[in-house]
Design a protein around this motif. Structure first.
Motif, PDB file in Angstrom:
ATOM      1  N   TRP A 301       0.751  -1.064  -0.178  1.00  0.00           N
ATOM      2  CA  TRP A 301      -0.033   0.213  -0.211  1.00  0.00           C
ATOM      3  C   TRP A 301       0.763   1.290  -0.029  1.00  0.00           C
ATOM      4  CZ3 TRP A 301      -0.641   3.119   4.518  1.00  0.00           C
ATOM      5  CH2 TRP A 301      -1.541   4.129   4.443  1.00  0.00           C
ATOM      6  N   TRP A 427      -8.372  -7.322  -2.219  1.00  0.00           N
ATOM      7  CA  TRP A 427      -7.837  -5.882  -2.396  1.00  0.00           C
ATOM      8  C   TRP A 427      -7.985  -5.686  -3.976  1.00  0.00           C
ATOM      9  CZ3 TRP A 427      -2.268  -4.217  -1.664  1.00  0.00           C
ATOM     10  CH2 TRP A 427      -2.083  -2.632  -1.858  1.00  0.00           C
ATOM     11  N   PHE A 479      -8.423  -0.991   0.090  1.00  0.00           N
ATOM     12  CA  PHE A 479      -7.371  -1.392   1.256  1.00  0.00           C
ATOM     13  C   PHE A 479      -8.075  -1.054   2.456  1.00  0.00           C
ATOM     14  CE2 PHE A 479      -4.401   0.522   4.314  1.00  0.00           C
ATOM     15  CZ  PHE A 479      -3.683  -0.369   4.346  1.00  0.00           C
TER      16      PHE A 479
END
Length: 521
Positions: A301, A427, A479
């Motif tokens: 991320w 995700w 996320f």
């Protein structure tokens, strides 16, 4: 009467000449093994380039290691009974060091994958044997300290791995991520041999459960490859994944039935008749799955959404290991004074709250906030492993500790792989859905869109910029959703630890010599 008293007394426990040196040797071996699970990850592009392979092919460097480790983990109890725990640990460390050296000298990807597979195969028993020996050599009232040290290694090593691997690869050569294992392994094996070689062991030459071995290798191997390659092959849209799923399901079903009915099973699944072992293992598997998922997703991320470099993403994640390092002794020394179920419940509550906090972030979050949140996660992890490990090991004694630790670690490894595959899929899939939803708002007939295209000097340039922004926001929203789901999972786990029943130490108090009654639940 005196002779009767002596005959009826419990056998005196082995104590190494130097407990700190024995701890250092065992910890070094385990640290080296856990570190190697993640240290090669960031070096895969460089390895692929140097060995004239594609990045996709280079992922077998990781897959081969995890598959073979997962296969030998549940065999720990059998190997410990057949060769002795100390001999098994030292042999595993020396072979691991040898195969690390060969990995460093590999001249092709095929050679590297083979040596990595052998690395994984020999290191499988190292972690559970370390757990068993640490519990054995520490006094009963200090078992918590032993388990805290192991827990700290479990948390810190995977964090150091990517940072150290990236630094070594950039500053020297990827080959040194394997060469550094050699001196560590030699030192660890020398220390353990010097301190524990006098420990009495009686290897048992029991028959080898070849049916158990064959079905375990086939089932776990197929399952681990399925989990590692599922996202790349689009899961059950791929015939390869379908075949692997069928093979894994049939082989593991046969393995479970065989192990439960065989007189001398490769893995004693009957340990799950103990209520505390079953509840503790379930809490360990699911709790570690959350920890591992966060540890995997956070760097991705930070790099793909926030634009961090690998080094800075590693530094942002590093604070998670601070609290476990600083509090390992204190938690281990005093944790037994409270009900361990409350301690585990607090850990899950803290971890759940942190996941929800991650779920509230946006693309403008600062480095300091991310690092502070990771520090909070470390506080939860610092009190997670000890109570859960103590609960699951509480009904076990002697050789059963290695057996139970190996089975629990095996399930933890496979469970984490399974969860990570699902989390990664959710995700990516969630980001694709969010991208489609956000893109619907870009209408070429909208006045604001027309103005933007004019300012950008053309539709192509404008739409390219907008697509980058939409992709970033879609990944961010997905996320957040995944992190919120992991947070909810942590709060649900609070109920799992309350399935366990005290006492959680032998004899109902630290230092007791009498084993607790079997709690079949």
């Amino acid at each position: 009467m005196a002779s009767l008293a002596i005959a009826g007394a419990p056998p005196e426990r082995f104590r190494p000449p130097s407990l700190p040196l024995a701890t250092l040797g065992l910890s070094l071996g385990t640290f080296m093994q856990v570190l190697d699970m993640t240290i090669a990850n960031v070096s895969l592009p460089t390895i692929a380039g140097n060995l004239s392979a594609s990045v996709d092919q280079s992922t077998w460097v990781i897959t081969s290691f995890t598959v073979c480790q997962a296969i030998t983990l549940p065999m720990t109890g059998f190997l410990a009974r057949r060769f002795g725990e100390v001999r098994l640990f030292i042999s595993a460390v020396l072979l691991f060091s040898l195969f690390s050296l060969l990995c460093g000298f590999a001249s092709s990807l095929g050679m590297l994958v083979v040596f990595r597979a052998l690395q994984g195969a020999v290191c499988g028993p190292m972690y559970p044997i370390t757990q068993s020996l640490m519990v054995e050599i520490y006094p009963r009232d200090k078992r918590g300290v032993a388990l805290s040290i192991i827990s700290m290694i479990t948390v810190v090593a995977p964090i150091i791995g990517p940072v150290l691997g990236g630094w070594i690869t950039d500053s020297y050569s990827w080959r040194w991520i394997f060469f550094i294992n050699v001196p560590l392994g030699l030192l660890a094996s020398a220390l353990v041999w010097a301190q524990l070689h006098a420990r009495a062991e009686a290897p048992v030459r029991e028959r080898i459960d070849w049916v158990g071995v064959a079905t375990l290798v086939l089932g776990v191997g197929a399952l681990q490859i399925l989990l590692d390659k599922g996202n790349d092959l689009d899961w059950f849209e791929s015939s390869t994944i379908v075949v692997l799923a069928i093979v894994a399901s049939v082989a593991l079903a046969v393995w479970v039935i065989w192990e439960l009915t065989d007189d001398q099973p490769l893995v004693d699944l009957r340990l799950f008749r103990h209520r505390n072992f079953a509840a503790g293992t379930l809490a360990l598997v699911l709790g570690f799955s959350v920890v591992f998922s966060v540890a995997l997703m956070l760097p991705q991320w930070l790099q793909h959404v926030l634009g961090y470099t690998p080094l800075w993403s590693g530094l942002a994640a590093a604070p998670v290991g601070v609290v476990p390092i600083l509090t390992a002794y204190t938690v281990g020394r005093y944790a037994h004074r409270v009900d361990l179920r409350w301690l585990a419940a607090i850990a899950f509550a803290v971890m759940g709250t942190v996941c929800l906090r991650f779920g509230s972030f946006d693309t403008q979050v600062s480095f300091a906030v991310v690092a502070l949140t990771e520090l909070m996660m470390g506080a939860g992890i610092a009190i997670f492993f000890l109570p859960v490990l103590t609960i699951l090991l509480s009904p076990l004694e002697g050789p059963a500790i290695a057996e139970g630790s190996g089975s629990a670690t095996f399930m933890r490894t496979v469970g984490a792989s399974f969860t990570v595959s699902i989390v990664t899929y959710l995700w990516v899939r969630g980001a694709a859905i969010q991208h489609a939803v956000l893109a619907e708002h870009i209408n070429p007939f909208d006045a604001q869109v027309r103005a933007g295209m004019a300012a950008a000097g053309g539709a192509g340039r404008y739409l390219g910029t907008v697509n980058e922004i939409i992709t970033q926001q879609a990944l961010q929203i997905s996320f957040n959703q995944v992190m919120n789901g992991l947070g909810l999972m942590c709060f649900l786990l609070i109920g799992v630890v309350w399935l366990a029943r005290p006492p959680f130490v032998h004899g109902g108090k630290p230092g007791g010599d009498q084993p607790p009654p079997v709690d079949a639940g």
